[in-house]
Write a protein that holds these residues in place. Sequence first.
Motif, PDB file in Angstrom:
ATOM      1  N   UNK A 422       0.808  -1.063   0.007  1.00  0.00           N
ATOM      2  CA  UNK A 422      -0.089   0.169   0.109  1.00  0.00           C
ATOM      3  C   UNK A 422       0.829   1.264   0.064  1.00  0.00           C
ATOM      4  N   UNK A 423       0.641   1.980  -1.024  1.00  0.00           N
ATOM      5  CA  UNK A 423       1.879   3.026  -1.249  1.00  0.00           C
ATOM      6  C   UNK A 423       1.165   4.642  -0.423  1.00  0.00           C
ATOM      7  N   UNK A 424       0.104   4.664  -0.844  1.00  0.00           N
ATOM      8  CA  UNK A 424      -0.589   6.494  -0.428  1.00  0.00           C
ATOM      9  C   UNK A 424      -1.839   6.034  -0.072  1.00  0.00           C
ATOM     10  N   UNK A 425      -2.266   5.431   0.993  1.00  0.00           N
ATOM     11  CA  UNK A 425      -3.745   5.302   1.203  1.00  0.00           C
ATOM     12  C   UNK A 425      -4.352   6.502   1.678  1.00  0.00           C
ATOM     13  N   UNK A 426      -5.054   7.212   0.573  1.00  0.00           N
ATOM     14  CA  UNK A 426      -5.900   8.428   0.988  1.00  0.00           C
ATOM     15  C   UNK A 426      -7.156   8.466   1.451  1.00  0.00           C
ATOM     16  N   UNK A 427      -8.049   7.722   0.897  1.00  0.00           N
ATOM     17  CA  UNK A 427      -9.487   7.793   1.305  1.00  0.00           C
ATOM     18  C   UNK A 427      -9.847   6.253   1.560  1.00  0.00           C
ATOM     19  N   UNK A 428     -10.710   6.069   2.524  1.00  0.00           N
ATOM     20  CA  UNK A 428     -11.142   4.608   2.950  1.00  0.00           C
ATOM     21  C   UNK A 428     -12.385   4.902   3.315  1.00  0.00           C
TER      22      UNK A 428
END
Length: 705
Positions: A422-428
């Motif tokens: 996972x590199x850049x988990x912005x929104x979830x």
Amino acid sequence: MVGEVLKQKYKIERLLGRGASGEVYLCRNIELGNLWAIKHINKNNTKYELLTEINILKKLNHISLPKIVDVIEDETGFFIVESYIEGTPLNKMLEAYGALSEERVISLAKQLCEVLSYLHNLKPFPIIYRDLKPHNIIITRDNRPVIIDFGISREYKGINKKDTVIAGTPHYAAPEQLTSEGTSDVRSDIYSLGITLHQLLTGVLPKYDDTTLLQYNSNISKNMDYIVRKCIKKDLKDRYQNIDALLYDLKNVNKVKILDARLRRTNRILITAMLITSMISFSTIYFGVSALNRENAALLMLSPQILSLSVNQTGVFKVIKRYPDGTREELKASEIEWNSPVTDVAKININEIQPLKEGKTDFDGTYNGKPLKLTVLVNKPQDEIKNVSINLKYLKNTKVAPFAGTGHRSDIIDGDIQSATICNPTSISHNKINNTTYFTDFTKLRTIKDGVIKTLDPNLDNFKDIDLVKTTSSGNIYFSTVPYINEKEQYVSEIYVFKNDEPFLIYQSIGSAYNISDFAFDSSENIYVLQPNNIGLKSKTNFTFVDRLSGQNFSRELQGSADSITIDQEDNIFILSTSNNTILKLDKSDGIFRIFAGKEKEQDYIDNEQCSFYSPKKIVAAGNYIYIIDGNIVRRLVLDNGKLADAETVAGLVGKGAKRLAISPGYSAQFAVPNDLTFDNDGNILLSDLENNVIWKIDLSKEDK
């Protein structure tokens, strides 16, 4: 060249300037009448360098960066058509006015950090600018800095990739840029920014990295002197390791006491402390209804269960007796018998807790033969926070552990949650209907289901990038896109519903170059959208209602920055105002947003009905709570019939954050850059962490859900 018309579209009006690679002209779009800048690059320049600049400019979408709209080639060379930035070069301002005030420099520095943060977090590869200097910074009429000229910028693809050429401007370029064996990374831009700040504050370039700026300008604060000197260290490991760490110190330069390593070692006792309390729960004994049996059957509840204090704060606790019939009564603190109410770490004075020094101690007490155990931990936070009041009431039995991702930044790789990257988990957002977690990662839409991470193909046009993802109680999946430029040279942002592996356009915004900050749904699945239309001292935000059935939308403008929105189970609408650190609630009677929680313009960590926030950036309503990401911790508001009843802290250690993956209790968990949160089917929290490159799982006890 002046007077020529290129591509029957752009008329060149005048020369703006000359550089090493060519000339820059002002041109006008004949059809629309708007102005653009055209950079003419001679064909004798390396085509690789030209293509690099073009490819980088195509990816940029930020108000403080130029945007490429066209590329033209003829027999003389290439013409890059990009945004025309009207303003004054920063080096010209220096020549005209000399050194700037520290307040002005801090304002510019924070804005430049935000631009560099955007570049350094681009996907799939960060962009290293490599040529930051006053000559390449334009100050617009509204005092906004814009970075221009990406001629020697590069994409960062890992530490093993050496720079192909020695590049950079002497005096401004980092040492690693000026050697054939060097590799530039984000710290190289931090060095150049530090040199620029030194020149803005003193009017001169630094001679040595350990020379104080105070010898040139005695009005510079010691904190600012420390920040600049740390930026321009020759050794990369001695500088700020990322731009967000620098931005954090700049934002707190007047509130945070920034000390060098020697001073920190001699002043540990002065830094903010954490105070932890815990309790032993008791089994409820259901006997008769006599007075004696009723008292014996009472359940003792310590509140708060865990308390974190700064050294200048006095904590207050209380014990509630809850009887089998549901009635409650507060126990007088004087009735509790403590075996030893004073230790060298902390002391108890009736119902107050006072920290004394760093360490850990246990207080054992009894009431009516029932034992109480209070564990007090006074420890050093991760960062030096001074003049910030800390009084946090932690939940007792919260557990935190990495849930998905390896913690290593690399290319996106699917697979099981332990091995997938996972590199850049912005929104979830978690979909409870199909028990699937959706998250965005480097503009990709990805899922977690049955322990496996998978990247989806949303069938969007190639020039559209996904930004935020949301799911609704009905099971629908929505996502927003990063603004793009259409054929009319207008910025366009969109929201789609994703059904049967196909995107369907629901909402479109035209005109704003800023990303949609957030959007939320009411019980009828109508959409409420926040999107900035101006950022800075006079920030403004568009608040838009989208009728889900008709597709019609209605907008109004809000003063200030509103970065997050959430809607509770009663359809009450809350927005987070980052302009004044408060949460606002929409008054349905007159349509006015009024302060619901937080103290305007104050920056503190305080849990109670008169709570304060330090640096809130996300709010999410769930049940009778509103969860808040505040700095690098997770907090929540307790609601009672729509009114604020209390505030408490879920997890996270106050401080700067750390790149550290570990299983820990909630009060000692170390999140680096938490960005968004959601809830799984069991009511536990999934938290995205940009810097740790993982998704955390926060397990809540049954009574805390």
